[in-house]
Design a protein around this motif. Sequence first.
Motif, PDB file in Angstrom:
ATOM      1  N   LYS A 111       8.734 -52.283 102.741  1.00 13.68           N
ATOM      2  CA  LYS A 111      10.348 -52.807 102.601  1.00 13.68           C
ATOM      3  C   LYS A 111      10.252 -52.937 100.955  1.00 13.68           C
ATOM      4  O   LYS A 111      11.038 -52.500 100.260  1.00 13.68           O
ATOM      5  CB  LYS A 111      10.675 -54.204 102.802  1.00 13.68           C
ATOM      6  N   LEU A 112       9.190 -54.312 100.298  1.00  9.10           N
ATOM      7  CA  LEU A 112       8.512 -54.079  98.978  1.00  9.10           C
ATOM      8  C   LEU A 112       7.937 -52.996  98.430  1.00  9.10           C
ATOM      9  O   LEU A 112       7.687 -53.630  97.059  1.00  9.10           O
ATOM     10  CB  LEU A 112       8.773 -56.056  98.800  1.00  9.10           C
ATOM     11  N   GLY A 113       7.289 -51.836  98.770  1.00  8.83           N
ATOM     12  CA  GLY A 113       6.951 -50.447  98.321  1.00  8.83           C
ATOM     13  C   GLY A 113       5.631 -51.152  97.761  1.00  8.83           C
ATOM     14  O   GLY A 113       4.898 -50.405  97.073  1.00  8.83           O
ATOM     15  N   TYR A 114       4.982 -52.036  98.912  1.00 12.57           N
ATOM     16  CA  TYR A 114       3.560 -52.071  98.863  1.00 12.57           C
ATOM     17  C   TYR A 114       2.513 -51.492  99.668  1.00 12.57           C
ATOM     18  O   TYR A 114       2.889 -50.475 100.586  1.00 12.57           O
ATOM     19  CB  TYR A 114       2.898 -53.392  99.022  1.00 12.57           C
ATOM     20  N   GLU A 115       1.589 -50.162  99.224  1.00 13.61           N
ATOM     21  CA  GLU A 115       0.399 -49.752  99.950  1.00 13.61           C
ATOM     22  C   GLU A 115      -0.173 -49.952 100.488  1.00 13.61           C
ATOM     23  O   GLU A 115      -0.176 -48.775 101.935  1.00 13.61           O
ATOM     24  CB  GLU A 115      -0.268 -48.895  98.697  1.00 13.61           C
ATOM     25  N   LYS A 116      -0.847 -50.848 100.270  1.00 10.22           N
ATOM     26  CA  LYS A 116      -1.524 -51.229 101.353  1.00 10.22           C
ATOM     27  C   LYS A 116      -1.786 -52.964 101.707  1.00 10.22           C
ATOM     28  O   LYS A 116      -1.416 -53.312 100.817  1.00 10.22           O
ATOM     29  CB  LYS A 116      -2.867 -51.144 101.059  1.00 10.22           C
ATOM     30  N   ILE A 117      -1.816 -53.555 103.063  1.00  5.82           N
ATOM     31  CA  ILE A 117      -1.626 -54.836 103.086  1.00  5.82           C
ATOM     32  C   ILE A 117      -2.927 -55.170 104.232  1.00  5.82           C
ATOM     33  O   ILE A 117      -3.679 -54.098 104.757  1.00  5.82           O
ATOM     34  CB  ILE A 117      -1.154 -55.221 104.192  1.00  5.82           C
ATOM     35  N   PHE A 118      -4.479 -56.256 103.455  1.00  8.69           N
ATOM     36  CA  PHE A 118      -5.178 -56.584 104.548  1.00  8.69           C
ATOM     37  C   PHE A 118      -5.350 -57.050 105.354  1.00  8.69           C
ATOM     38  O   PHE A 118      -4.121 -58.527 105.379  1.00  8.69           O
ATOM     39  CB  PHE A 118      -6.181 -57.005 103.252  1.00  8.69           C
TER      40      PHE A 118
END
Length: 447
Positions: free
Chosen positions: A410-417
């Motif tokens: 929702k906050l526009g991040y492209e990748k999460i580990f």
Amino acid sequence: MAKLKTLYFCQNCGAQYSQWHGQCKTCGEWNTLVEEIVEKTTKSVATRSKSSIINIIEVEAVEEPRIITPSEELNRVLGGGIVLGSVTLIGGEPGIGKSTLLLQLALKMKKKILYVSGEESASQIKMRADRLAEVKNPNCFLFTETSLEKILHEAKKLEPDFIIIDSIQTLQSQLIESSPGTVSQIRECSNEIIKFAKENNIPVFLVGHITKDGQIAGPKVLEHMVDVVLNFDGDRNHLFRLLRANKNRFGSTSEIGIYEMISTGLKEIKNPSEILITKKFEELSGNSVAVTLEGNRPMLLEIQALVSTAVYGTPQRSSTGFDSKRLNMLLAVLEKRAGFQLGAKDVFLNITGGIKTDDPALDLAVVASILSSNEDIAISEHFCFAGEIGLSGEIRPVAQVEQRITEAEKLGYEKIFISNLNKLPKKKYGIKVEEISKIEDFVESLF
């Protein structure tokens, strides 16, 4: 004339003794026993209302009616609003905003409120009220008094929708011959207030002082007697205040309310992630973003780390908002499992915004910030992290990972580990989910 009976009470834990001791045997504190006069009168046993034993299956479950307050954050922490007849105790550091929060509530609610203060005069409260709220409640009544009997007498005459008492430590009952704030006075006053609230179905808010250890002052039984115990905390040098429920008979204790202290009082933070994350114009090493969870609310926190060569013989380990022992553990794992030589380097860690949290999902972001600062390589501002690290270097799964992924998306991040052991539903996310198993793999995929 009956002889006065005195007992010795510990001002730290409330333990009772027949004679004075230098050290309390219950809590171990020194010089905390104070002699107090206990006046016990013989009372006839009151005739109780007729009641009978009933099977739990036959009991009808009735939803408790609630008063919805103008503060959505307070409603969230209370479990949906103020329950009629409930007694809520709110504690916190001096000057943190307890009185401000409750006075704002009294001024904005369209209810008949009785605000009792034993610490401030009516003119002082009025000056603060003029600064806090633009909309004034015409049914907000002030009463500056410390006598419990007078307060309850006036409350019966006024018949308010709910009562605010600031604070319980200033009240004094005529039945107990001891000074305000002592264990016996707090216990007696609390008993009478709870009895009044239940009999008249009027909710009551009590403000409580805290000790140097951060515990609410007075006997521990006070927290057992009331229905809800709220803790209002935060760093006074920062703007943010956190409202947590340590006990709640009518809802969850896992929720959290976030406020910002401004010149006109306390402002609710609807989306804390956007405020807690710094808008960087250039990528700097040592910064990463962790997706944490406070209750059922996901939040993104910025983790900052600085790794430098130790000037003195013993390297420094300093952390703000994060457990220092856990930081030492993560540094040991990095050195043992990933081969990074950090034993001769100073490590400084900071969670921005003055937020303190013990969510183990911060581990991955902490390690990322440390490695980024050590290698002097910036982490992309579009990356975020949510994972716990074990002693063998494995990346362990975290709770409610779907909510964390959704918040980051929702906050526009492209990748999460995250950990590869997290079980995700078969659906497409608008963010790339990087699943990793060991800290060695994490280092390779990060840089």
